[in-house]
Design a protein around this motif. Sequence first.
Motif, PDB file in Angstrom:
ATOM      1  N   VAL A 218      62.172  55.171  40.601  1.00 53.15           N
ATOM      2  CA  VAL A 218      62.550  54.037  39.755  1.00 53.15           C
ATOM      3  C   VAL A 218      61.496  52.947  39.862  1.00 53.15           C
ATOM      4  N   CYS A 219      61.321  52.220  38.775  1.00 51.50           N
ATOM      5  CA  CYS A 219      60.397  51.093  38.788  1.00 51.50           C
ATOM      6  C   CYS A 219      60.818  50.106  37.713  1.00 51.50           C
ATOM      7  N   GLU A 220      60.421  48.857  37.876  1.00 53.16           N
ATOM      8  CA  GLU A 220      60.663  47.821  36.894  1.00 53.16           C
ATOM      9  C   GLU A 220      59.473  46.889  36.858  1.00 53.16           C
ATOM     10  N   LYS A 221      59.344  46.148  35.767  1.00 52.66           N
ATOM     11  CA  LYS A 221      58.201  45.273  35.608  1.00 52.66           C
ATOM     12  C   LYS A 221      58.167  44.224  36.711  1.00 52.66           C
ATOM     13  N   GLY A 222      56.970  44.014  37.252  1.00 53.62           N
ATOM     14  CA  GLY A 222      56.801  43.001  38.276  1.00 53.62           C
ATOM     15  C   GLY A 222      57.124  43.461  39.677  1.00 53.62           C
ATOM     16  N   SER A 223      57.464  44.738  39.872  1.00 53.35           N
ATOM     17  CA  SER A 223      57.770  45.239  41.214  1.00 53.35           C
ATOM     18  C   SER A 223      57.192  46.642  41.364  1.00 53.35           C
ATOM     19  N   GLY A 224      57.121  47.112  42.585  1.00 51.27           N
ATOM     20  CA  GLY A 224      56.560  48.424  42.845  1.00 51.27           C
ATOM     21  C   GLY A 224      57.567  49.536  42.614  1.00 51.27           C
ATOM     22  N   ASP A 225      57.090  50.771  42.768  1.00 49.65           N
ATOM     23  CA  ASP A 225      57.937  51.938  42.582  1.00 49.65           C
ATOM     24  C   ASP A 225      58.742  52.216  43.845  1.00 49.65           C
TER      25      ASP A 225
ATOM     26  N   LYS B 274      71.363  54.475  46.512  1.00 48.08           N
ATOM     27  CA  LYS B 274      71.492  53.064  46.143  1.00 48.08           C
ATOM     28  C   LYS B 274      70.113  52.427  46.052  1.00 48.08           C
ATOM     29  N   PHE B 275      69.820  51.906  44.874  1.00 39.73           N
ATOM     30  CA  PHE B 275      68.622  51.103  44.660  1.00 39.73           C
ATOM     31  C   PHE B 275      69.052  49.664  44.398  1.00 39.73           C
ATOM     32  N   ASP B 276      68.088  48.744  44.397  1.00 41.65           N
ATOM     33  CA  ASP B 276      68.412  47.338  44.147  1.00 41.65           C
ATOM     34  C   ASP B 276      68.995  47.127  42.749  1.00 41.65           C
ATOM     35  N   MET B 277      68.503  47.917  41.782  1.00 43.11           N
ATOM     36  CA  MET B 277      68.905  47.677  40.395  1.00 43.11           C
ATOM     37  C   MET B 277      70.062  48.538  39.921  1.00 43.11           C
ATOM     38  N   ALA B 278      70.442  49.586  40.688  1.00 44.35           N
ATOM     39  CA  ALA B 278      71.525  50.474  40.247  1.00 44.35           C
ATOM     40  C   ALA B 278      71.891  51.456  41.361  1.00 44.35           C
TER      41      ALA B 278
END
Length: 357
Positions: free
Chosen positions: A314-321, A341-345
Amino acid sequence: MMKQEQRSTIPLSPVSLCGPKAPEFPLVKPKLKFEHTRNSGAHIQAMLGGLDGCFCCVDEGLHNGLLACCAVFLTLWYELELLMCCCVANNYYIFGEAVSELEKRSKGPCYPDEENCMHHLPSPMIQIFSLRLAKTPVNSGSIQLYGYMAARDDMDGLLNYVFNRSRDNPLIVEQGSHMEMTGPKRGIVMLSDVLMEFDMKIKTGEKEEHDLQLIDGVEHFSQRISTRPFTLRYNGTNGAVDMDVTLVDAGMEAAIEVVVSEVQRAFHLSLSSFVSYTEELKEFQLFHGTIGELVRRYVVAVLMETIMHLKFKVCEKGSGDAAHYCSFDSNYHGCVHRQIKFDMATILVKVTVSPSL
């Protein structure tokens, strides 16, 4: 580097798994389908007329009795055909499309247990790793691709879609890019030869008659195909599609169900599978894209006595994979659950390993 083979094809004239979700209707009407005539009464009368002459040697009472019995039999036969074409669509088949629901495919209990089963045996299976748009009439930019590619094996003789897109929902893809697969719904079993049917077109405007035919035909797979991953190229009138494929000579069906929940914000997910084939670890992508809530199902042919690994990235803009791996033993027959469990989901994954027969 996988070997690439060129195959000639025969043109065709136009013509989950572990959950309660109902199967979806096919987006593209299959070329080969059940056909039930509404004039069944006329057909029955015509067939009875042909049988009438066969009973001319018996007395009138027996003659009429035999015709009455034949009429009842033929009427029941047509009613059964109608039932197979329509009512069965709510269970196993939907107008010629193969649908696999593991709860409905009871194969009996494992013996002596799920980890050391000697009751359920592996079988030869075809594993399709990817489809790739190899050539298009457009040198640069993307195209809108629709149509289908489906396998037809001896399990039920129905279409088992690998790719299926309607004209109203085409796939936007560029030359050289992978095409997102929508199947198969169940494992492709090689009890005997398997047919791969395909009909793909490029949407060019408002009217379908102006669209371009990409590829159209049927491929014949024999049991002599390679057990090492290789590439087939299907050349068409306006382009070509590459398919990476192999024969798994002792395969088990691994049904993968992925549920993404508790989404805090949209993010990019890449899901890959690592499976051993002929002592070679093969990675292939199951999904990639930006998502919110998501429920996806996949079917993979896994070699007996090997480990299947799933990679969630998983990855999102402004952060690492961020990546997480899960492993599943093909010798264990049954469902195994994992929660990531990830921070975003939160990602829930359930894998069910079972024999394809």
